[in-house]
Design an enzyme around this catalytic site. Structure first.
Site, PDB file in Angstrom:
ATOM      1  N   CYS A   1     -31.694  14.714 -33.778  1.00 27.97           N
ATOM      2  CA  CYS A   1     -30.711  15.798 -33.714  1.00 27.97           C
ATOM      3  C   CYS A   1     -30.967  16.839 -34.784  1.00 27.97           C
ATOM      4  CB  CYS A   1     -29.308  15.234 -33.819  1.00 27.97           C
ATOM      5  SG  CYS A   1     -29.124  14.060 -35.168  1.00 27.97           S
TER       6      CYS A   1
ATOM      7  N   GLU B   1     -32.271  22.882 -27.288  1.00 30.51           N
ATOM      8  CA  GLU B   1     -32.844  21.699 -27.919  1.00 30.51           C
ATOM      9  C   GLU B   1     -33.889  21.100 -26.977  1.00 30.51           C
ATOM     10  OE1 GLU B   1     -30.027  18.454 -28.520  1.00 30.51           O
ATOM     11  OE2 GLU B   1     -30.805  18.231 -30.556  1.00 30.51           O
TER      12      GLU B   1
ATOM     13  N   GLU C   1     -21.199  14.457 -32.565  1.00 27.63           N
ATOM     14  CA  GLU C   1     -22.457  14.885 -33.208  1.00 27.63           C
ATOM     15  C   GLU C   1     -23.447  15.136 -32.076  1.00 27.63           C
ATOM     16  OE1 GLU C   1     -25.763  15.214 -34.052  1.00 27.63           O
ATOM     17  OE2 GLU C   1     -25.954  13.195 -34.885  1.00 27.63           O
TER      18      GLU C   1
ATOM     19  N   LYS D   1     -20.691   1.033 -27.510  1.00 29.00           N
ATOM     20  CA  LYS D   1     -21.475   1.162 -26.270  1.00 29.00           C
ATOM     21  C   LYS D   1     -22.807   1.792 -26.659  1.00 29.00           C
ATOM     22  CE  LYS D   1     -22.845   3.314 -23.127  1.00 29.00           C
ATOM     23  NZ  LYS D   1     -24.308   3.416 -22.832  1.00 29.00           N
TER      24      LYS D   1
HETATM   25  P1  NAD Z   1     -26.410  11.436 -23.394  1.00 30.75           P
HETATM   26  O1  NAD Z   1     -25.549  12.274 -24.241  1.00 30.75           O
HETATM   27  O2  NAD Z   1     -26.144  11.455 -21.924  1.00 30.75           O
HETATM   28  O3  NAD Z   1     -26.310   9.895 -23.863  1.00 30.75           O
HETATM   29  C1  NAD Z   1     -25.925   9.501 -25.164  1.00 30.75           C
HETATM   30  C2  NAD Z   1     -24.996   8.305 -25.064  1.00 30.75           C
HETATM   31  O4  NAD Z   1     -23.838   8.668 -24.318  1.00 30.75           O
HETATM   32  C3  NAD Z   1     -25.597   7.078 -24.355  1.00 30.75           C
HETATM   33  O5  NAD Z   1     -25.114   5.887 -24.946  1.00 30.75           O
HETATM   34  C4  NAD Z   1     -25.011   7.203 -22.953  1.00 30.75           C
HETATM   35  O6  NAD Z   1     -24.937   5.968 -22.263  1.00 30.75           O
HETATM   36  C5  NAD Z   1     -23.630   7.726 -23.256  1.00 30.75           C
HETATM   37  N1  NAD Z   1     -22.987   8.429 -22.139  1.00 30.75           N
HETATM   38  C6  NAD Z   1     -23.568   9.165 -21.159  1.00 30.75           C
HETATM   39  N2  NAD Z   1     -22.633   9.619 -20.294  1.00 30.75           N
HETATM   40  C7  NAD Z   1     -21.432   9.184 -20.756  1.00 30.75           C
HETATM   41  C8  NAD Z   1     -20.091   9.320 -20.314  1.00 30.75           C
HETATM   42  N3  NAD Z   1     -19.802  10.000 -19.206  1.00 30.75           N
HETATM   43  N4  NAD Z   1     -19.125   8.744 -21.044  1.00 30.75           N
HETATM   44  C9  NAD Z   1     -19.390   8.065 -22.171  1.00 30.75           C
HETATM   45  N5  NAD Z   1     -20.640   7.876 -22.628  1.00 30.75           N
HETATM   46  C10 NAD Z   1     -21.653   8.427 -21.944  1.00 30.75           C
HETATM   47  O7  NAD Z   1     -27.897  11.828 -23.729  1.00 30.75           O
HETATM   48  P2  NAD Z   1     -29.226  11.566 -22.864  1.00 30.75           P
HETATM   49  O8  NAD Z   1     -29.045  11.918 -21.425  1.00 30.75           O
HETATM   50  O9  NAD Z   1     -29.662  10.180 -23.159  1.00 30.75           O
HETATM   51  O10 NAD Z   1     -30.206  12.633 -23.542  1.00 30.75           O
HETATM   52  C11 NAD Z   1     -30.238  13.988 -23.054  1.00 30.75           C
HETATM   53  C12 NAD Z   1     -30.324  14.985 -24.177  1.00 30.75           C
HETATM   54  O11 NAD Z   1     -29.280  14.755 -25.110  1.00 30.75           O
HETATM   55  C13 NAD Z   1     -31.573  14.938 -25.024  1.00 30.75           C
HETATM   56  O12 NAD Z   1     -32.636  15.626 -24.441  1.00 30.75           O
HETATM   57  C14 NAD Z   1     -31.089  15.565 -26.307  1.00 30.75           C
HETATM   58  O13 NAD Z   1     -31.161  16.964 -26.222  1.00 30.75           O
HETATM   59  C15 NAD Z   1     -29.663  15.127 -26.404  1.00 30.75           C
HETATM   60  N6  NAD Z   1     -29.462  13.969 -27.305  1.00 30.75           N
HETATM   61  C16 NAD Z   1     -29.027  14.216 -28.565  1.00 30.75           C
HETATM   62  C17 NAD Z   1     -28.875  13.149 -29.440  1.00 30.75           C
HETATM   63  C18 NAD Z   1     -28.407  13.376 -30.859  1.00 30.75           C
HETATM   64  O14 NAD Z   1     -28.784  12.623 -31.749  1.00 30.75           O
HETATM   65  N7  NAD Z   1     -27.547  14.355 -31.092  1.00 30.75           N
HETATM   66  C19 NAD Z   1     -29.145  11.854 -29.042  1.00 30.75           C
HETATM   67  C20 NAD Z   1     -29.558  11.624 -27.725  1.00 30.75           C
HETATM   68  C21 NAD Z   1     -29.715  12.708 -26.881  1.00 30.75           C
END
Ligand code: NAD
Length: 490
Positions: free
Chosen positions: A293, A392, A259, A184
């Site tokens: 990250c 972050e 992660e 996904k």
């Molecule tokens: P997020 O964690 O919500 O999204 C990451 C992934 O998880 C996406 O594919 C999203 O569709 C999926 N996702 C979201 N809700 C989910 C659920 N309930 N069940 C399963 N999958 C789900 O991150 P975001 O809202 O896009 O970004 C917000 C913050 O997250 C950023 O500001 C940053 O601090 C952090 N982030 C970290 C990384 C990393 O590499 N560790 C990557 C993206 C974002």
């Protein structure tokens, strides 16, 4: 003669999932727009997946595990992964352009990401037939063996910041171990991955080994995490979503690798080689506009050289430029409007709390007004408890603070909830090792930061940065389970 300007490729990917090596519309016909972060305009559509689409994908993956994919000998699995790596290299420019447009990242970085993705498949191709079990000493009359077996069907939730790289490390490792995958990708950036899935099929990967369902996290993502056919979940994203995913998976006792990002310190001692350190300090926070990250987002400098380091870094920050992905500058735009608001909120809080900005880069004048641009910023004397020192930002913002001695450097370095990566800059060999031991972090780089890309290096965090490891051979242990066989033969 000037080199021809790169331009966006036509989007060949239909607004569909990729399941069983076929394009499939969402079961309910739903679609989502894709927004170009460089100008804020929609430019394509993807399928809006839900539980029915995830179920379809899991059934395809389960059949692949029991069928053509699961029956491949390890050496043949390795050849299939080699073919994917070669296909990525053959289409690297197309994939890089898709990734640059989707994520807004400068083209040179998207090109590096496409190359890294190919390298993950190359690395894991070579590992397929080297994943050994063990024989264990046991009393006379017994032979005891362990086998490393695939989980079965693995689920992969990919974020938007490095789709190609995170897909490579996660899906490459899972396939090498013999799993079939349901992926996904993030709703903000998934076009490069859809094309990659298609390329993998064209390169001969059996149907059902990689299945990709696009859509929202709370719809397709949640359905993937909840599906009883998924035997392991690999998640990269925010700590809040990661906690939710782990809690949901625990309801059905499904193992998870998380992660979740960091607030990684760059620790500069007075004896550091600043010529080597300064460009690395800038790159570690500017790469991908700080949406990394492992971004080196905290700068800890020994007090005697604090002013010098800030002055010299300030010059470098002032020269940084942010602009559209195709302009290929130091920074592209942030991924979306809410991410820009998030970064601006951090900077507004810094101003309100009297924190000094040492220097800021610029957003180029001809950047489209609708794009999500943040000029890189260097801030000084950030108090330890301030949110800029703890949380972050996920933007190009570097928070600096001085330290008096090694003990204080360790205390400051460990004073966040995160522990993903740390950089230590010192010529003193004994201190290098003391610091590497003392810093609470999954990786420690000494006199470099992220050198070589790290495909071979186990990667993951401690504390709120998550658990489990990806990358390197270590990841294969997470993508397998150990079976112990005890044979009594007299
Ligand atoms: P997020 O964690 O919500 O999204 C990451 C992934 O998880 C996406 O594919 C999203 O569709 C999926 N996702 C979201 N809700 C989910 C659920 N309930 N069940 C399963 N999958 C789900 O991150 P975001 O809202 O896009 O970004 C917000 C913050 O997250 C950023 O500001 C940053 O601090 C952090 N982030 C970290 C990384 C990393 O590499 N560790 C990557 C993206 C974002």
């Amino acid at each position: 003669m000037n080199a021809p300007q790169p331009h966006w490729p036509a989007i060949r990917t239909p607004a569909s999932h990729f399941i069983d090596n076929r394009w499939e519309r969402a079961a309910d016909g739903g679609e989502l727009p894709m927004i170009d972060p460089s100008d804020g305009e929609p430019f394509a559509a993807i399928a809006r997946g839900a539980a029915a689409d995830i179920d379809h994908a899991v059934r395809a993956a389960t059949a692949a595990r029991r069928g053509a994919w699961g029956r491949l000998a390890p050496v043949e699995r390795g050849r299939a992964l080699t073919a994917i790596s070669n296909a990525i290299l053959a289409h690297a420019e197309e994939l890089a352009l898709l990734e640059a447009r989707d994520c807004g990242k400068p083209l040179k970085q998207a090109r590096a990401d496409a190359a890294a993705c190919a390298r993950y498949f190359e690395f894991y191709a070579g590992a397929c037939d080297k994943l050994h079990g063990t024989t264990l000493p046991y009393p006379e009359g017994y032979t005891v063996l362990t086998w490393r077996e695939p989980h079965g069907v693995t689920g992969h939730v990919i974020p938007w910041n490095y789709p190609l790289q995170i897909f490579g490390r996660s899906v490459g490792g899972a396939l090498a171990a013999g799993n079939a995958c349901v992926v996904k990708p993030a709703e903000d950036a998934c076009l490069s991955l859809l094309r990659l899935a298609e390329l993998a099929g064209e390169a001969g990967l059996p149907p059902g080994a990689i299945n990709m369902v696009t859509g929202l996290g709370r719809e397709a993502g949640a359905a993937l995490v909840d599906h009883p056919g998924i035997a392991h979940i690999s998640f990269t994203g925010s700590p809040a979503t990661g906690a939710w995913v782990a809690a949901a998976a625990a309801q059905r006792h499904c193992p998870v690798t998380l992660e979740l990002g960091g607030k990684s310190p760059q620790i500069v001692f007075a004896d550091a080689d600043l010529e080597a350190a300064l460009p690395a300090l800038v790159n570690a926070i500017v790469q991908n506009a700080g949406q990394t990250c492992s971004a080196g987002s905290r700068l800890l400098v020994e007090a005697s050289r604090y002013e010098e380091v800030l002055a010299r870094l300030g010059e470098r920050f002032a020269a940084l430029r942010a602009g559209p992905a195709l302009a290929d500058l130091d920074c592209g735009p942030l991924i979306r409007a809410t991410q820009l608001t998030r970064v601006e909120d951090f900077l507004a809080a810094a101003r309100a709390d009297g924190i000094t900005t040492v220097a800021r880069g610029t957003v180029v004048a001809d950047a489209p007004k609708g794009g999500y641009y943040a000029a890189p910023a260097l801030l000084r004397d950030v108090p330890l408890g301030h949110r800029l020192a703890c949380d972050e930002v996920f933007g190009p913002v570097l928070a600096a603070m001085p330290f008096a001695d090694e003990a204080e450097a360790v205390r400051l370095a460990n004073a966040t909830d995160f522990g993903l990566v740390a950089g230590v800059w010192t010529q003193d060999g004994a201190r290098q090792l003391r610091m590497a031991r003392a810093v609470e972090s999954g990786q420690v780089f000494i006199n470099n930061y992220g050198a070589g890309g790290g495909v071979e290096l186990p990667f993951g965090g401690v504390k709120h940065s998550g658990y489990g490891r990806e990358k390197g051979f270590e990841a294969l242990y997470g993508f397998t389970t150990v079976k112990t066989v005890v044979l009594r033969h007299g």
